[in-house]
Design an enzyme around this catalytic site. Structure first.
Site, PDB file in Angstrom:
ATOM      1  N   HIS A 103      61.450 -39.459  -8.979  1.00 26.95           N
ATOM      2  CA  HIS A 103      62.261 -39.421  -7.831  1.00 26.95           C
ATOM      3  C   HIS A 103      62.228 -41.014  -7.097  1.00 26.95           C
ATOM      4  CE1 HIS A 103      61.376 -35.280  -8.215  1.00 26.95           C
ATOM      5  NE2 HIS A 103      62.665 -35.096  -7.902  1.00 26.95           N
ATOM      6  N   ASP A 106      59.486 -40.845  -4.798  1.00 24.34           N
ATOM      7  CA  ASP A 106      57.848 -40.891  -5.278  1.00 24.34           C
ATOM      8  C   ASP A 106      57.535 -42.080  -5.414  1.00 24.34           C
ATOM      9  OD1 ASP A 106      58.517 -37.968  -5.784  1.00 24.34           O
ATOM     10  OD2 ASP A 106      59.067 -38.298  -7.978  1.00 24.34           O
ATOM     11  N   GLU A 234      70.211 -30.536 -14.297  1.00 23.16           N
ATOM     12  CA  GLU A 234      69.237 -29.700 -14.336  1.00 23.16           C
ATOM     13  C   GLU A 234      69.295 -28.326 -13.752  1.00 23.16           C
ATOM     14  OE1 GLU A 234      65.249 -31.536 -13.922  1.00 23.16           O
ATOM     15  OE2 GLU A 234      64.628 -29.431 -13.225  1.00 23.16           O
ATOM     16  N   GLU A 270      64.631 -26.724 -17.796  1.00 22.27           N
ATOM     17  CA  GLU A 270      63.246 -26.343 -17.507  1.00 22.27           C
ATOM     18  C   GLU A 270      62.851 -25.047 -17.762  1.00 22.27           C
ATOM     19  OE1 GLU A 270      61.826 -28.371 -14.109  1.00 22.27           O
ATOM     20  OE2 GLU A 270      60.520 -26.818 -13.397  1.00 22.27           O
ATOM     21  N   HIS A 273      62.608 -22.520 -14.728  1.00 21.89           N
ATOM     22  CA  HIS A 273      63.934 -22.357 -14.087  1.00 21.89           C
ATOM     23  C   HIS A 273      64.925 -21.452 -14.984  1.00 21.89           C
ATOM     24  CE1 HIS A 273      64.221 -26.733 -12.153  1.00 21.89           C
ATOM     25  NE2 HIS A 273      62.996 -26.025 -11.751  1.00 21.89           N
ATOM     26  N   ASP A 298      62.290 -30.301 -19.242  1.00 18.46           N
ATOM     27  CA  ASP A 298      61.362 -30.258 -18.449  1.00 18.46           C
ATOM     28  C   ASP A 298      60.094 -29.144 -18.672  1.00 18.46           C
ATOM     29  OD1 ASP A 298      61.976 -32.217 -16.668  1.00 18.46           O
ATOM     30  OD2 ASP A 298      62.276 -31.258 -15.033  1.00 18.46           O
ATOM     31  N   ASP A 309      58.845 -20.501  -8.709  1.00 21.07           N
ATOM     32  CA  ASP A 309      58.661 -21.684  -9.647  1.00 21.07           C
ATOM     33  C   ASP A 309      57.185 -22.343  -9.598  1.00 21.07           C
ATOM     34  OD1 ASP A 309      59.464 -23.743 -11.196  1.00 21.07           O
ATOM     35  OD2 ASP A 309      60.531 -24.878  -9.859  1.00 21.07           O
ATOM     36  N   ASP A 311      55.389 -23.799 -12.035  1.00 24.19           N
ATOM     37  CA  ASP A 311      55.492 -25.181 -12.379  1.00 24.19           C
ATOM     38  C   ASP A 311      53.935 -25.420 -13.181  1.00 24.19           C
ATOM     39  OD1 ASP A 311      58.010 -25.954 -12.341  1.00 24.19           O
ATOM     40  OD2 ASP A 311      57.573 -27.216 -10.098  1.00 24.19           O
TER      41      ASP A 311
HETATM   42  C1  XUL Z   1      62.407 -28.676  -9.077  1.00 24.12           C
HETATM   43  C2  XUL Z   1      62.593 -29.483 -10.323  1.00 24.12           C
HETATM   44  C3  XUL Z   1      62.916 -31.176  -9.782  1.00 24.12           C
HETATM   45  C4  XUL Z   1      63.712 -31.802 -10.975  1.00 24.12           C
HETATM   46  C5  XUL Z   1      63.791 -33.166 -10.415  1.00 24.12           C
HETATM   47  O1  XUL Z   1      62.421 -27.398  -9.440  1.00 24.12           O
HETATM   48  O2  XUL Z   1      62.466 -29.152 -11.532  1.00 24.12           O
HETATM   49  O3  XUL Z   1      61.373 -31.691  -9.826  1.00 24.12           O
HETATM   50  O4  XUL Z   1      62.829 -31.640 -12.120  1.00 24.12           O
HETATM   51  O5  XUL Z   1      64.467 -33.398  -9.278  1.00 24.12           O
HETATM   52 CO    CO Z   2      62.440 -30.172 -13.227  1.00 24.52          CO
END
Ligand code: XUL
Ligand code: CO
Length: 439
Positions: A103, A106, A234, A270, A273, A298, A309, A311
């Site tokens: 981003h 970042d 996304e 993702e 998600h 993702d 989430d 992750d």
């Molecule tokens: C949030 C997510 C983000 C996107 C990019 O859940 O996945 O990090 O990948 O903004």
């Molecule tokens: Co993402």
């Protein structure tokens, strides 16, 4: 590069094969090994995510930073950004990952004003450009963080305030410029706050029209500056916002179609998600792929027992085999890749834990690739799926699909032929077959 942020990893990680007991070696990911028509590296196109891996501190709702990160130590924000960037490229190089993703916020800190933030970004983009050139590491995608700054608390493109919309548009323009300058292969739109919390204050239709307008402006800008990267949306159903407009692949595709945007976008799917939306990862990949809209992934996973989430890094071989079957069937991800949008747990405080996490994720996808390639090569499922629809290839089925039968015709046909036989879908047999390849 002057400082070493990962002194514990002296050499780039190499492939040592499945018998190796070295935790800092690949057991399956053999970058230059050919699988079908390309190498593993070309199939998988791994990317490291700047936000989790280099910006993450381990902080959560119940406690502050826990990670030991030398690159977070400098007190000056720009010095910290430079150290973080050096750490990012040192890491990607040692991991042998070809790509990274970021981003805008970042790689460069927000300044005291909008123009100060833009200057910070430009400075860091120049630096990234030099390091990309020196290391050969490329940008898979860039994106704008349109969710952290409090001005976006009621959305960016879908904010009720046109001033906020304009601020988001201006920030997005700069993030697209940054991605363009760095030769980014894609640009991602993730609408974390593009949704609503309560209908008591929300005009749903208007907000979606606003979002479409912002995306049209991005497409127009892309064409004006000659950015050749792929635009990706996304989907995510919720979090941070209660209801997010890009709920899942199907919803997002129909939004794009409704607003005349379909041809300009693909989807970045993702795994976590997908599960938040009540789908499996492979379902979302399959829906996107069937529409010709699967652009990138993702790569992560959620936790069945936690509803958010999380992750986490991928470690489910059956899941990656499924994913790679869908990806191979559509002849790869094109400009897309597998971005580890994943974070180590709060207790994994050592920089070396970042290597273990990525090595595990890469090996899991490499195994998935090998399994998927074998299943496709042997046409194990293809033949079964093909055969399942045989009745539509000739006779009454072919007539139906050619639009040559009416309801009355089919009634007559049924009166003559009677009820159909009940045939097995053979799901358990197929699950056993899949398992026999995974083991
Ligand atoms: C949030 C997510 C983000 C996107 C990019 O859940 O996945 O990090 O990948 O903004
Ligand atoms: Co993402």
């Amino acid at each position: 590069m002057s400082k070493q942020f990962f002194p514990g990893v002296g050499q780039p990680i190499s492939y040592e094969g499945r018998e190796s007991k070295n935790p800092l070696a690949f057991k399956y990911y053999d970058k230059n090994r050919r699988v079908g028509d390309r190498t593993m590296g070309e199939h998988l196109r791994f990317a490291v995510a700047y936000w989790h891996t280099f910006m993450g501190t381990g902080a959560d709702m119940f406690g502050g930073p826990s990670f030991r990160r030398e690159w977070h130590k400098a007190s000056d924000p720009m010095e910290r950004a430079r150290d973080t960037m050096d750490a990012a490229f040192e890491f990607a190089h040692k991991l042998t990952a070809d790509y990274y993703c970021f981003h805008d916020r970042d790689i460069a800190p927000e300044g005291e004003s909008f123009s100060h933030s833009c200057r910070n970004l430009e400075t860091m983009v120049e630096r990234a450009k030099d390091i990309q050139k020196a290391t050969g590491i490329r940008l898979l995608w860039g994106t704008a963080n349109l969710f952290s700054n409090p001005v976006y608390s009621q959305g960016a493109g879908t904010s009720p305030d046109a001033h906020v919309f304009a601020y988001a548009a201006a920030q997005m323009k700069n993030a697209i410029d940054a991605t363009h300058t760095l030769g980014g292969e894609n640009y991602v739109f993730w609408g974390g706050r593009e949704g609503y919390e309560t209908l008591l204050n929300t005009d749903l239709k208007r907000e979606q029209e606003q979002m479409a307008r912002l995306l049209h402006m991005a497409v127009e800008y892309k064409n004006r500056i000659g950015f050749k990267g792929q635009f990706l949306i996304e989907p995510k159903p919720a979090e941070p916002t209660k209801h997010q407009y890009d709920f899942d692949a199907a919803t997002t595709i129909s939004f794009l179609r409704e607003y005349g945007l379909l041809e300009h976008f693909k989807l970045n799917i993702e795994a976590n998600h997908a599960t938040l939306a009540g789908h499996s990862f492979e379902h979302e990949l399959a829906v996107a792929s069937a529409a010709g809209m699967l652009g990138s992934v993702d790569a992560n996973r959620g936790d069945l027992l936690l509803g958010w989430d999380t992750d986490q890094f991928p470690n489910d071989i059956t899941g990656t085999a499924f994913a790679m079957m869908i990806i191979l069937k559509q002849n790869g991800l094109g400009k897309g890749g597998l971005n580890f949008d994943a974070k180590v747990r709060r207790s994994s405080v050592d920089p070396t834990d970042l290597f273990h996490a990525h090595i595990g994720g890469m090996d899991t996808f490499a195994r998935g690739l090998l399994i998927a390639h074998q299943i496709i090569k042997e046409k194990v499922l293809d033949n079964i799926i093909e055969e399942r629809y045989n009745s539509f290839k000739s006779g009454i089925g072919a007539q139906i699909m050619a639009g040559k039968s009416s309801l009355e015709d089919l009634e007559k046909w049924i009166l003559r032929e009677g009820a159909p036989a009940v045939r097995s879908g053979r799901q358990e047999l197929l699950e056993n077959i899949l398992n026999s390849y995974v083991v």
